[in-house]
Write a protein that holds these residues in place. Structure first.
Motif, short mmCIF file in Angstrom:
data_model
loop_
_atom_site.label_atom_id
_atom_site.label_comp_id
_atom_site.label_asym_id
_atom_site.label_seq_id
_atom_site.Cartn_x
_atom_site.Cartn_y
_atom_site.Cartn_z
N PHE A 29 0.84 -1.20 0.00
CA PHE A 29 0.00 0.00 0.00
C PHE A 29 0.87 1.25 0.00
CE2 PHE A 29 -2.33 3.45 2.01
CZ PHE A 29 -3.48 3.48 1.23
N TYR A 33 0.98 3.88 -3.01
CA TYR A 33 0.63 5.29 -2.76
C TYR A 33 1.77 6.21 -3.20
CZ TYR A 33 -1.27 9.33 -0.34
OH TYR A 33 -1.77 10.57 -0.06
N HIS A 52 6.39 -3.70 -6.99
CA HIS A 52 4.99 -3.79 -6.56
C HIS A 52 4.30 -5.00 -7.19
CE1 HIS A 52 1.39 -1.84 -4.84
NE2 HIS A 52 0.74 -2.28 -5.91
N GLU A 146 -7.43 0.66 -6.65
CA GLU A 146 -7.21 1.76 -5.71
C GLU A 146 -8.24 1.76 -4.59
OE1 GLU A 146 -6.87 6.64 -5.62
OE2 GLU A 146 -7.34 5.64 -7.51
N ALA A 149 -7.79 -1.22 -2.30
CA ALA A 149 -6.59 -1.07 -1.48
C ALA A 149 -6.88 -0.20 -0.26
CB ALA A 149 -5.44 -0.49 -2.30
N TYR A 150 -7.59 0.92 -0.48
CA TYR A 150 -7.98 1.76 0.66
C TYR A 150 -8.90 1.01 1.61
CZ TYR A 150 -5.90 6.07 -1.16
OH TYR A 150 -5.01 7.02 -1.58
N ILE A 153 -6.85 -1.45 3.74
CA ILE A 153 -6.11 -0.75 4.80
C ILE A 153 -7.08 -0.28 5.89
CG2 ILE A 153 -4.77 1.35 5.32
CD1 ILE A 153 -3.16 -1.00 4.07
#
Length: 185
Positions: A29, A33, A52, A146, A149-150, A153
Motif C-alpha cells: 500500500f 501510494y 509492486h 485503488e 486497497a484503501y 487498509i
C-alpha cells in the motif's frame, strides 16, 4: 509453539502467514501510494511498479496458501468474554479481508496484463496474461484496485484497533493467540 492451530492458540504457520501478510500488505500500500507521485523521468518510475507487481504476485500465492491452511486447520475458540455481536463482527471482518485481498490482487493482475504481456516476478518466473484486451481494462481495474486497497487498509486498521482494545481494555487473550503467547491447557 505448536505447528498447527489448537482450540487455544494459532500455530506457527498461521501466525507466520498472518504477520507476513500484514507487513506485505502495508508495504505494498505504501509503495503503491508513493508510486502515484512518480513522474516518467523519475528513477523509480519503472522499478517501483516492478517491485509492486512482483511482491503482489507473491502475496497472491501466500494468500492461497493461507486460505488452504485456514480451511485445513481448526480455529482457536473465541474468548468467552466476547459478546455475540463482537464474534460476528470479527468473523465478518476476517472474511471481508480475505475477499478484498483476493479482489485487490486480481485487479492488480488485470492492470498489469491489460496489454497482453505477462508479469515477470523478480526474474524468477512469469505469470501469463490470461484476460487481456477488454475495453479500458487497465483504467477500470486501476480504479477498482485503488478503492479496494484503501478498503483493505481501512479494515486492517479496524482489525488492529479491535485487537488492541481486546488486549488493553478487555484484557482477554484475543491478541495473545495471534502472538502465540497462550500456554496449552
Amino acid at each position: 509453539m505448536q505447528f498447527k492451530n489448537s482450540d487455544h492458540n494459532y500455530g506457527v504457520v498461521s501466525i507466520s502467514l498472518h504477520w507476513l501478510m500484514a507487513v506485505v500488505v502495508v508495504g505494498l500500500f505504501a509503495l503503491g501510494y508513493w508510486m502515484r507521485g512518480l513522474s516518467y523521468y523519475d528513477e523509480w518510475y519503472r522499478l517501483g511498479p516492478y517491485i509492486h507487481k512482483s511482491v503482489g504476485i507473491l502475496l497472491a500465492m501466500t494468500l492461497l496458501l493461507r486460505l488452504f491452511w485456514r480451511f485445513s486447520n481448526s480455529q482457536p475458540k473465541d474468548a468467552d468474554s466476547l459478546k455475540k455481536w463482537e464474534k460476528r463482527s470479527a468473523h465478518l471482518v476476517h472474511w471481508l479481508l480475505y475477499i478484498l485481498l483476493i479482489a485487490v490482487v486480481s485487479s492488480g493482475y488485470l492492470i498489469s496484463t491489460a496489454d497482453g504481456r505477462s508479469i515477470e516476478v523478480f526474474t524468477w518466473f512469469e505469470v501469463p496474461a490470461l484476460f487481456a484486451g477488454f475495453e479500458n481494462q487497465e483504467d477500470i481495474a486501476g480504479l477498482i484496485h485503488e478503492y479496494i486497497a484503501y478498503s483493505v487498509i481501512g479494515l486492517a486498521v479496524l482489525h488492529a484497533l479491535a485487537a488492541l482494545k481486546h488486549h488493553f481494555i478487555d484484557k482477554d487473550n484475543t491478541l495473545n493467540k495471534m502472538l502465540g503467547r497462550i500456554p496449552e491447557e
